[in-house]
Design a protein around this motif. Sequence first.
Motif, PDB file in Angstrom:
ATOM      1  N   ILE A 159       0.778  -1.284   0.186  1.00  0.00           N
ATOM      2  CA  ILE A 159      -0.101  -0.062  -0.004  1.00  0.00           C
ATOM      3  C   ILE A 159       0.841   1.418  -0.061  1.00  0.00           C
ATOM      4  CG2 ILE A 159      -1.652   1.277   1.190  1.00  0.00           C
ATOM      5  CD1 ILE A 159      -2.746  -1.343  -0.195  1.00  0.00           C
ATOM      6  N   GLU A 160       1.955   1.289   0.670  1.00  0.00           N
ATOM      7  CA  GLU A 160       2.952   2.430   0.859  1.00  0.00           C
ATOM      8  C   GLU A 160       3.490   2.672  -0.458  1.00  0.00           C
ATOM      9  OE1 GLU A 160       5.546   1.851   3.924  1.00  0.00           O
ATOM     10  OE2 GLU A 160       3.925   2.522   5.591  1.00  0.00           O
ATOM     11  N   LYS A 161       3.687   1.421  -1.387  1.00  0.00           N
ATOM     12  CA  LYS A 161       4.290   1.632  -2.506  1.00  0.00           C
ATOM     13  C   LYS A 161       3.109   2.413  -3.631  1.00  0.00           C
ATOM     14  CE  LYS A 161       6.285  -1.014  -6.284  1.00  0.00           C
ATOM     15  NZ  LYS A 161       6.876  -2.636  -6.807  1.00  0.00           N
ATOM     16  N   LEU A 162       1.957   1.798  -3.286  1.00  0.00           N
ATOM     17  CA  LEU A 162       0.933   2.657  -4.192  1.00  0.00           C
ATOM     18  C   LEU A 162       0.812   3.981  -3.887  1.00  0.00           C
ATOM     19  CD1 LEU A 162      -1.640  -0.164  -4.079  1.00  0.00           C
ATOM     20  CD2 LEU A 162      -0.069   0.066  -6.104  1.00  0.00           C
ATOM     21  N   LEU A 163       0.759   4.223  -2.794  1.00  0.00           N
ATOM     22  CA  LEU A 163       0.732   5.587  -2.035  1.00  0.00           C
ATOM     23  C   LEU A 163       1.852   6.643  -2.503  1.00  0.00           C
ATOM     24  CD1 LEU A 163      -0.812   5.352   1.176  1.00  0.00           C
ATOM     25  CD2 LEU A 163      -2.044   5.604  -0.648  1.00  0.00           C
ATOM     26  N   LYS A 164       2.689   6.117  -2.978  1.00  0.00           N
ATOM     27  CA  LYS A 164       4.024   6.809  -3.226  1.00  0.00           C
ATOM     28  C   LYS A 164       3.831   7.437  -4.616  1.00  0.00           C
ATOM     29  CE  LYS A 164       9.139   6.145  -3.876  1.00  0.00           C
ATOM     30  NZ  LYS A 164      10.247   5.280  -3.907  1.00  0.00           N
ATOM     31  N   SER A 165       3.004   7.030  -5.373  1.00  0.00           N
ATOM     32  CA  SER A 165       2.846   7.649  -6.613  1.00  0.00           C
ATOM     33  C   SER A 165       2.055   8.900  -6.401  1.00  0.00           C
ATOM     34  CB  SER A 165       2.179   6.688  -7.660  1.00  0.00           C
ATOM     35  OG  SER A 165       0.951   6.252  -7.118  1.00  0.00           O
ATOM     36  N   ILE A 166       1.183   8.791  -5.592  1.00  0.00           N
ATOM     37  CA  ILE A 166       0.367   9.981  -5.243  1.00  0.00           C
ATOM     38  C   ILE A 166       1.087  11.025  -4.501  1.00  0.00           C
ATOM     39  CG2 ILE A 166      -1.523  11.016  -3.897  1.00  0.00           C
ATOM     40  CD1 ILE A 166      -2.950   8.298  -4.094  1.00  0.00           C
ATOM     41  N   LYS A 167       1.965  10.768  -3.647  1.00  0.00           N
ATOM     42  CA  LYS A 167       2.948  11.810  -2.944  1.00  0.00           C
ATOM     43  C   LYS A 167       3.999  12.478  -3.858  1.00  0.00           C
ATOM     44  CE  LYS A 167       2.647   9.289   1.610  1.00  0.00           C
ATOM     45  NZ  LYS A 167       3.327   8.857   2.500  1.00  0.00           N
ATOM     46  N   GLU A 168       4.383  11.779  -4.903  1.00  0.00           N
ATOM     47  CA  GLU A 168       5.277  12.076  -5.950  1.00  0.00           C
ATOM     48  C   GLU A 168       4.788  13.393  -6.683  1.00  0.00           C
ATOM     49  OE1 GLU A 168       6.529   8.997  -8.265  1.00  0.00           O
ATOM     50  OE2 GLU A 168       8.173   8.067  -6.883  1.00  0.00           O
ATOM     51  N   THR A 169       3.409  13.285  -6.938  1.00  0.00           N
ATOM     52  CA  THR A 169       2.599  14.434  -7.449  1.00  0.00           C
ATOM     53  C   THR A 169       2.930  15.775  -6.556  1.00  0.00           C
ATOM     54  OG1 THR A 169       0.527  13.927  -6.644  1.00  0.00           O
ATOM     55  CG2 THR A 169       1.426  12.971  -8.818  1.00  0.00           C
ATOM     56  N   TRP A 170       2.892  15.526  -5.514  1.00  0.00           N
ATOM     57  CA  TRP A 170       2.802  16.735  -4.372  1.00  0.00           C
ATOM     58  C   TRP A 170       3.870  17.892  -4.853  1.00  0.00           C
ATOM     59  CZ3 TRP A 170       2.029  14.137   0.960  1.00  0.00           C
ATOM     60  CH2 TRP A 170       0.875  13.463   0.771  1.00  0.00           C
ATOM     61  N   LYS A 171       4.928  17.050  -5.057  1.00  0.00           N
ATOM     62  CA  LYS A 171       6.259  18.143  -5.528  1.00  0.00           C
ATOM     63  C   LYS A 171       6.033  18.951  -6.784  1.00  0.00           C
ATOM     64  CE  LYS A 171       9.422  14.466  -3.800  1.00  0.00           C
ATOM     65  NZ  LYS A 171      10.680  13.676  -3.946  1.00  0.00           N
ATOM     66  N   GLU A 172       5.176  18.605  -7.542  1.00  0.00           N
ATOM     67  CA  GLU A 172       4.933  19.263  -8.977  1.00  0.00           C
ATOM     68  C   GLU A 172       3.925  20.095  -8.747  1.00  0.00           C
ATOM     69  OE1 GLU A 172       4.355  16.592 -12.083  1.00  0.00           O
ATOM     70  OE2 GLU A 172       6.589  15.439 -11.758  1.00  0.00           O
ATOM     71  N   LYS A 173       2.577  19.794  -8.248  1.00  0.00           N
ATOM     72  CA  LYS A 173       1.489  20.552  -8.065  1.00  0.00           C
ATOM     73  C   LYS A 173       0.745  20.945  -6.672  1.00  0.00           C
ATOM     74  CE  LYS A 173       0.089  19.202 -12.989  1.00  0.00           C
ATOM     75  NZ  LYS A 173      -0.841  18.394 -13.648  1.00  0.00           N
ATOM     76  N   GLY A 174       1.483  20.523  -5.815  1.00  0.00           N
ATOM     77  CA  GLY A 174       1.075  20.884  -4.358  1.00  0.00           C
ATOM     78  C   GLY A 174      -0.145  19.956  -3.996  1.00  0.00           C
ATOM     79  N   LEU A 175      -0.592  20.330  -2.827  1.00  0.00           N
ATOM     80  CA  LEU A 175      -1.679  19.451  -2.299  1.00  0.00           C
ATOM     81  C   LEU A 175      -2.468  20.597  -1.435  1.00  0.00           C
ATOM     82  CD1 LEU A 175      -1.319  18.951   1.145  1.00  0.00           C
ATOM     83  CD2 LEU A 175       0.592  17.650  -0.053  1.00  0.00           C
ATOM     84  N   SER A 176      -3.851  20.236  -1.285  1.00  0.00           N
ATOM     85  CA  SER A 176      -4.636  21.050  -0.104  1.00  0.00           C
ATOM     86  C   SER A 176      -4.813  19.916   1.145  1.00  0.00           C
ATOM     87  CB  SER A 176      -5.819  21.292  -0.950  1.00  0.00           C
ATOM     88  OG  SER A 176      -5.888  22.285  -1.965  1.00  0.00           O
ATOM     89  N   MET A 177      -4.618  20.739   2.203  1.00  0.00           N
ATOM     90  CA  MET A 177      -4.848  19.975   3.512  1.00  0.00           C
ATOM     91  C   MET A 177      -6.225  20.278   4.042  1.00  0.00           C
ATOM     92  SD  MET A 177      -3.276  17.916   5.678  1.00  0.00           S
ATOM     93  CE  MET A 177      -1.524  18.188   5.029  1.00  0.00           C
ATOM     94  N   VAL A 178      -6.872  19.079   4.018  1.00  0.00           N
ATOM     95  CA  VAL A 178      -8.450  19.096   4.387  1.00  0.00           C
ATOM     96  C   VAL A 178      -8.677  18.706   5.691  1.00  0.00           C
ATOM     97  CG1 VAL A 178     -10.656  18.707   3.781  1.00  0.00           C
ATOM     98  CG2 VAL A 178      -9.085  19.047   1.973  1.00  0.00           C
ATOM     99  N   SER A 179      -9.446  19.165   6.751  1.00  0.00           N
ATOM    100  CA  SER A 179      -9.554  18.936   8.033  1.00  0.00           C
ATOM    101  C   SER A 179     -10.974  19.171   8.481  1.00  0.00           C
ATOM    102  CB  SER A 179      -8.703  19.588   8.777  1.00  0.00           C
ATOM    103  OG  SER A 179      -8.973  19.195  10.130  1.00  0.00           O
ATOM    104  N   ASP A 180     -11.590  18.316   9.212  1.00  0.00           N
ATOM    105  CA  ASP A 180     -13.027  18.376   9.926  1.00  0.00           C
ATOM    106  C   ASP A 180     -13.133  17.592  10.988  1.00  0.00           C
ATOM    107  OD1 ASP A 180     -15.330  19.165  10.062  1.00  0.00           O
ATOM    108  OD2 ASP A 180     -16.307  17.803   8.391  1.00  0.00           O
ATOM    109  N   GLY A 181     -13.844  17.955  12.024  1.00  0.00           N
ATOM    110  CA  GLY A 181     -14.036  17.065  13.258  1.00  0.00           C
ATOM    111  C   GLY A 181     -15.463  16.529  12.968  1.00  0.00           C
TER     112      GLY A 181
END
Length: 352
Positions: A159-181
Motif C-alpha cells: 500500500i505504501e508503494k501505491l501511495l508513493k505515486s500520489i505523494k510524488e505529484t505533491w512536488k509538482e502541483k502541491g496539495l490541499s490540506m483538508v480537516s474536519d471534526g
Amino acid sequence: MSSESEKSTESTAPLWKYVTKLEKASGGGGNVTFRYDVYEESLRRLKKPKLVSLPTDSASSPNLGSIENSAATSHPFFQNKGVGNSPLEKAFNNQCQEQLDSLIARTFYSAGLPFHFAKNLYWIEMIKFATNNNNLVGYVPSGYNKLRTTLLHKERAHIEKLLKSIKETWKEKGLSMVSDGWTDIQKMSLINFMATSEKGPLFIKSIDGTKECKDKHFISDLFLKVISEVGHQHVVQIITDNASVLKAVGSIIAAEYPHIFWSPCVVHTLNLALRNICAPKNSLQNEVLYNECKWIAQVADEATFIRIFITNHSMRLVTFNSYSPLKLLVVAETFALIIITLKRLFQVKQHL
C-alpha cells in the motif's frame, strides 16, 4: 475422616476415579491435596473447537459428512480429473457447491460477520480464485500469526508503494490540506486530516480531541505538525469549515507560512445559506429575508410534525406502511433533513 472411611467412600463414590491424591508437604503435616482430572479433561475439550455438522452433510455427499474433507477435490471421484458433463459428475458437482455454500454460511453465522460482507470485492475474488485454481488442492488457509505479522507487513509495504505515486505529484502541483471534526458512535471527538491533490485524496491521520479544548491554539498546533510531516513546501492551502475559531487558525498558519492560505469549505457555506433559507430568523437585520422565506419555515415545520407523528405512533406507522411503499427517511439534523423530508412527502403524495 479416618483411613477406613476414606477407602469406603472411594469405593462407593463414582467420581473418585477422576480424582488423584497428591503427596503431603514435607514434614507430614497439613491437608491432603487433590488433582481433579475430569476438570483438566474438560479444559482440554473446551480448548478444542467443536465442529457442528452442516445442513448438507449426508452419507451420499462427496465429503461423507466430514468437515475436514469438505474440499470437493479431496473426494476420490475427482482425483486426477475435472468435473465432466455426465449426470453423475454433475450431481457430485452440485453437492460440492451446496457443501461450500453451507460452509460459507456457517462461517458468517459462527463469526458474527455482517451479511453485507458478502459484497466485499476481495472476498468474492478470493472465492473465485480458490475454486477455479487446480493448483490449490490441499491448500490450508493462513493462520492467526501469519495474518498479523508476515502478511500484514507485506500488505502495508504494498500500500505504501501505491501511495508513493500520489505523494510524488505533491512536488509538482502541491496539495490541499483538508480537516474536519466529527463524533463517532462512542462519542469520541475526532479531528481528521487529509491531503488532496490531482491524483486524489490521501488520509494522513486522525486525532482524538475528546479531552482537549479545541481552541485556535490547539487546532493550529495540529495543523502545523501535519504540515511539517508532509512538507510545508508542498502545501498550497488548508480547507476547513467556516467556524470563527478555524478562521483564526488560518491566520496563524498564514503567519507561519505566508504561501499557505485558508479556504472555507464550499459545502459548509451552502449548508449555512440553506439553513438561513429553510429556518430564517426574525430580527431587524434579517427582516427582509424572513418575510421572503418564512413560508418555507412554516411548511418545513408542518412536514416535520407529520413525520414525527407517524413514526412515533406504531398504529399510525402501520397504517402509513399499508398504503405507501415508500418509507419516511430520517437523516442527520442538518438542512438536508428538511429538504429530504419535503421531497419524500411529495413522493408519497404522488404514489397515493
